[in-house]
Design an enzyme around this catalytic site. Structure first.
Site, PDB file in Angstrom:
ATOM      1  N   SER A  51       8.949 -23.447 -17.541  1.00 62.69           N
ATOM      2  CA  SER A  51       7.757 -22.788 -18.073  1.00 62.69           C
ATOM      3  C   SER A  51       8.073 -21.433 -18.699  1.00 62.69           C
ATOM      4  O   SER A  51       7.272 -20.901 -19.473  1.00 62.69           O
ATOM      5  CB  SER A  51       6.708 -22.611 -16.970  1.00 62.69           C
ATOM      6  OG  SER A  51       6.248 -23.855 -16.500  1.00 62.69           O
ATOM      7  N   GLY A 230       4.817 -26.504 -17.883  1.00 59.32           N
ATOM      8  CA  GLY A 230       5.731 -26.372 -19.008  1.00 59.32           C
ATOM      9  C   GLY A 230       5.427 -25.142 -19.845  1.00 59.32           C
ATOM     10  O   GLY A 230       4.473 -24.404 -19.561  1.00 59.32           O
ATOM     11  N   GLY A 232       4.899 -22.821 -23.622  1.00 60.46           N
ATOM     12  CA  GLY A 232       4.274 -22.889 -24.942  1.00 60.46           C
ATOM     13  C   GLY A 232       2.758 -22.925 -24.916  1.00 60.46           C
ATOM     14  O   GLY A 232       2.115 -22.809 -23.874  1.00 60.46           O
ATOM     15  N   CYS A 258      -0.702 -26.265 -13.958  1.00 60.13           N
ATOM     16  CA  CYS A 258      -0.384 -25.237 -14.945  1.00 60.13           C
ATOM     17  C   CYS A 258      -0.622 -25.747 -16.375  1.00 60.13           C
ATOM     18  O   CYS A 258      -1.763 -25.934 -16.763  1.00 60.13           O
ATOM     19  CB  CYS A 258       1.031 -24.708 -14.738  1.00 60.13           C
ATOM     20  SG  CYS A 258       1.285 -23.070 -15.455  1.00 60.13           S
ATOM     21  N   LEU A 259       0.422 -25.984 -17.168  1.00 55.69           N
ATOM     22  CA  LEU A 259       0.201 -26.539 -18.506  1.00 55.69           C
ATOM     23  C   LEU A 259      -0.512 -27.877 -18.410  1.00 55.69           C
ATOM     24  O   LEU A 259      -1.356 -28.205 -19.259  1.00 55.69           O
ATOM     25  CB  LEU A 259       1.534 -26.695 -19.239  1.00 55.69           C
ATOM     26  CG  LEU A 259       1.469 -27.247 -20.667  1.00 55.69           C
ATOM     27  CD1 LEU A 259       0.611 -26.376 -21.573  1.00 55.69           C
ATOM     28  CD2 LEU A 259       2.874 -27.398 -21.247  1.00 55.69           C
ATOM     29  N   GLN A 262      -4.115 -27.235 -18.315  1.00 54.97           N
ATOM     30  CA  GLN A 262      -4.643 -26.903 -19.643  1.00 54.97           C
ATOM     31  C   GLN A 262      -4.769 -28.156 -20.524  1.00 54.97           C
ATOM     32  O   GLN A 262      -5.748 -28.302 -21.265  1.00 54.97           O
ATOM     33  CB  GLN A 262      -3.725 -25.863 -20.296  1.00 54.97           C
ATOM     34  CG  GLN A 262      -3.696 -24.543 -19.542  1.00 54.97           C
ATOM     35  CD  GLN A 262      -2.464 -23.713 -19.836  1.00 54.97           C
ATOM     36  OE1 GLN A 262      -1.671 -24.019 -20.721  1.00 54.97           O
ATOM     37  NE2 GLN A 262      -2.284 -22.633 -19.071  1.00 54.97           N
ATOM     38  N   ASN A 300       2.441 -18.785 -12.993  1.00 57.29           N
ATOM     39  CA  ASN A 300       3.279 -18.519 -14.165  1.00 57.29           C
ATOM     40  C   ASN A 300       2.602 -19.111 -15.390  1.00 57.29           C
ATOM     41  O   ASN A 300       2.825 -20.262 -15.738  1.00 57.29           O
ATOM     42  CB  ASN A 300       4.673 -19.132 -13.982  1.00 57.29           C
ATOM     43  CG  ASN A 300       5.483 -19.072 -15.263  1.00 57.29           C
ATOM     44  OD1 ASN A 300       5.177 -18.291 -16.167  1.00 57.29           O
ATOM     45  ND2 ASN A 300       6.506 -19.893 -15.359  1.00 57.29           N
ATOM     46  N   GLY A 302       0.596 -17.936 -19.403  1.00 57.86           N
ATOM     47  CA  GLY A 302       0.107 -16.955 -20.360  1.00 57.86           C
ATOM     48  C   GLY A 302      -1.099 -17.425 -21.126  1.00 57.86           C
ATOM     49  O   GLY A 302      -1.630 -16.701 -21.979  1.00 57.86           O
ATOM     50  N   PHE A 303      -1.546 -18.668 -20.851  1.00 57.41           N
ATOM     51  CA  PHE A 303      -2.747 -19.234 -21.466  1.00 57.41           C
ATOM     52  C   PHE A 303      -3.715 -19.627 -20.358  1.00 57.41           C
ATOM     53  O   PHE A 303      -3.313 -19.819 -19.207  1.00 57.41           O
ATOM     54  CB  PHE A 303      -2.394 -20.465 -22.319  1.00 57.41           C
ATOM     55  CG  PHE A 303      -1.573 -20.136 -23.539  1.00 57.41           C
ATOM     56  CD1 PHE A 303      -2.181 -19.959 -24.782  1.00 57.41           C
ATOM     57  CD2 PHE A 303      -0.192 -19.999 -23.458  1.00 57.41           C
ATOM     58  CE1 PHE A 303      -1.430 -19.653 -25.898  1.00 57.41           C
ATOM     59  CE2 PHE A 303       0.570 -19.691 -24.575  1.00 57.41           C
ATOM     60  CZ  PHE A 303      -0.055 -19.512 -25.796  1.00 57.41           C
ATOM     61  N   HIS A 344       0.676 -22.836  -9.133  1.00 54.45           N
ATOM     62  CA  HIS A 344       1.766 -23.730  -8.730  1.00 54.45           C
ATOM     63  C   HIS A 344       1.743 -23.993  -7.231  1.00 54.45           C
ATOM     64  O   HIS A 344       2.278 -23.200  -6.441  1.00 54.45           O
ATOM     65  CB  HIS A 344       3.113 -23.113  -9.122  1.00 54.45           C
ATOM     66  CG  HIS A 344       3.454 -23.293 -10.569  1.00 54.45           C
ATOM     67  ND1 HIS A 344       4.278 -24.293 -11.024  1.00 54.45           N
ATOM     68  CD2 HIS A 344       3.050 -22.602 -11.662  1.00 54.45           C
ATOM     69  CE1 HIS A 344       4.384 -24.210 -12.347  1.00 54.45           C
ATOM     70  NE2 HIS A 344       3.638 -23.187 -12.753  1.00 54.45           N
ATOM     71  N   GLU A 346       3.429 -26.079  -5.498  1.00 59.04           N
ATOM     72  CA  GLU A 346       4.758 -26.307  -4.902  1.00 59.04           C
ATOM     73  C   GLU A 346       5.378 -24.991  -4.448  1.00 59.04           C
ATOM     74  O   GLU A 346       6.218 -24.962  -3.549  1.00 59.04           O
ATOM     75  CB  GLU A 346       5.675 -27.036  -5.888  1.00 59.04           C
ATOM     76  CG  GLU A 346       6.310 -26.178  -6.975  1.00 59.04           C
ATOM     77  CD  GLU A 346       5.349 -25.753  -8.061  1.00 59.04           C
ATOM     78  OE1 GLU A 346       5.736 -24.913  -8.891  1.00 59.04           O
ATOM     79  OE2 GLU A 346       4.210 -26.264  -8.085  1.00 59.04           O
TER      80      GLU A 346
END
Length: 367
Positions: A51, A230, A232, A258-259, A262, A300, A302-303, A344, A346
């Site tokens: 990530s 992940g 981006g 996380c990603l 999203q 972790n 940023g979006f 996260h 985990e």
């Protein structure tokens, strides 16, 4: 400490701000989006987390490198994923007798450029105020003007698709093939500790490349689907959004982290946005709105997903909220067996308050 002469290094931010320090890792030049992680431990897990691909990490804890590295046990992927590292004090000796080597040697082998001797407290306060931006580190270009010119070549994270660069190139299996539960993992940058959490619960996983079609995932006949974390911009990943839309239509359990959270949101018609500063660290308080309990979480990202659109969506229930800034931390579909969290569970590294989410997913598949 070894009293060796260390070469100078420069850190230049996108707005032209310059920091001078000493070089660490490989001599060279590296740029990416600068962000900070507030964790007190777990630096190797951070550096190998997919990530963080494309990013330069500021470690806010004072000493980095003091316990060395382990070549396998603390790796979250097949290698270092960050572009560079900034810290206050960098130790070129380590005290853990089980360590396989020093962080300096580890970075040199991985071609990672870094800088230490920087006032990271001041730097973090500056970024918190100004917002996330690109940066560049160099131990070979010591002219700030020339380095700023190189920085202009570094792409912005907004609109950047990176998952296909860190994802596995070939599908692979992990766990007990005789298990009655099978999970198809859409690898957008999955961490090894996530797969371990599934395996510990008797789940057999097959990890598929990021751009795998729904038909190929379904052909494996899984009991459920996991949408991984992940790097981006999630809005730059229409291929994954379309796959998850088709997965949802199958009515089998779906879990995203996380990603993956999203992407599930985008597949449900909820937009995402880039945050002024993301959440990165091990101590983020999240409230579970279903149980009323507070969890200390590892994060972790940023979006984030639109809170307004979540609240207005007929088929989405808000399940978790960040207690610091009220951003969305978890949702579940009312009309589908699907849920996701922004953080996260985990927690490698981090507290284990949220491990129950893996049990929840396993319970859904057993129903």
């Amino acid at each position: 400490m070894k009293h060796t002469q260390q070469p100078e290094a420069l850190l230049v931010l996108q707005d032209g701000t310059v920091y001078r320090g000493l070089a660490l890792g490989k001599k060279g030049t590296a740029g990416g989006e600068i962000c900070f992680n507030t964790g007190m431990t777990g630096y190797q897990e951070i550096y190998t987390d997919p990530s963080y691909y494309g990013q330069v990490i500021i470690n806010t804890t004072s000493h980095i490198g003091n316990y060395g590295v382990l070549n396998n046990a603390e790796q979250e992927s097949n290698g270092v994923k960050i572009r560079g590292m900034v810290c206050n004090f960098f130790s070129d000796i380590h005290s853990r007798y089980t360590a396989d080597g020093s962080l300096q040697d580890y970075f040199e082998r991985a071609n990672i450029v870094g800088i230490h001797g920087v006032d990271t407290r001041q730097l973090v306060r500056y970024i918190r105020s100004k917002g996330v931006m690109n940066c560049i580190i160099s131990s070979e270009i010591l002219d700030p003007v020339a380095l700023l010119a190189e920085l202009h070549k570094v792409p912005d994270m907004a609109g950047l698709e990176l998952s296909s660069e860190v994802s596995t190139k070939e599908a692979y299996e992990q766990g007990d093939p005789e298990s009655k539960l099978r999970v198809a993992v859409l690898d957008l940058g999955v961490k090894r500790s996530i797969l371990s959490n599934f395996n510990e619960r008797g789940v057999f996983c097959k990890v598929f490349p990021a751009r795998t079609s729904y038909s190929e995932l379904a052909a494996w006949k899984p009991n459920g689907y996991f949408i991984a974390n992940g790097p981006g911009d999630p809005a730059a990943m229409p291929y994954a959004v379309e796959t998850v839309k088709q997965v949802l239509d199958e009515e089998k359990p779906v879990f995203g982290i996380c990603l993956g959270h999203q992407i599930l949101s985008l597949a449900s018609g909820i937009s995402t946005y880039k945050m002024h500063n993301g959440h990165r660290g091990l101590n983020h308080p999240v409230k579970n709105l279903i149980t009323g309990h507070c969890e200390i979480t590892s994060q972790n990202h940023g979006f984030a997903v639109s809170a307004e659109e979540v609240m207005d969506h007929d088929n989405i229930e808000l399940t978790h909220i960040n207690l610091n800034d009220k951003t969305i931390e978890g949702i579940r579909r009312k009309d589908k067996p699907a849920f996701s969290v922004q953080y996260h569970p985990e927690s490698s590294p981090g507290p284990h308050d949220s491990h129950y989410l893996f049990d929840q997913f396993v319970g859904m598949m057993n129903e």
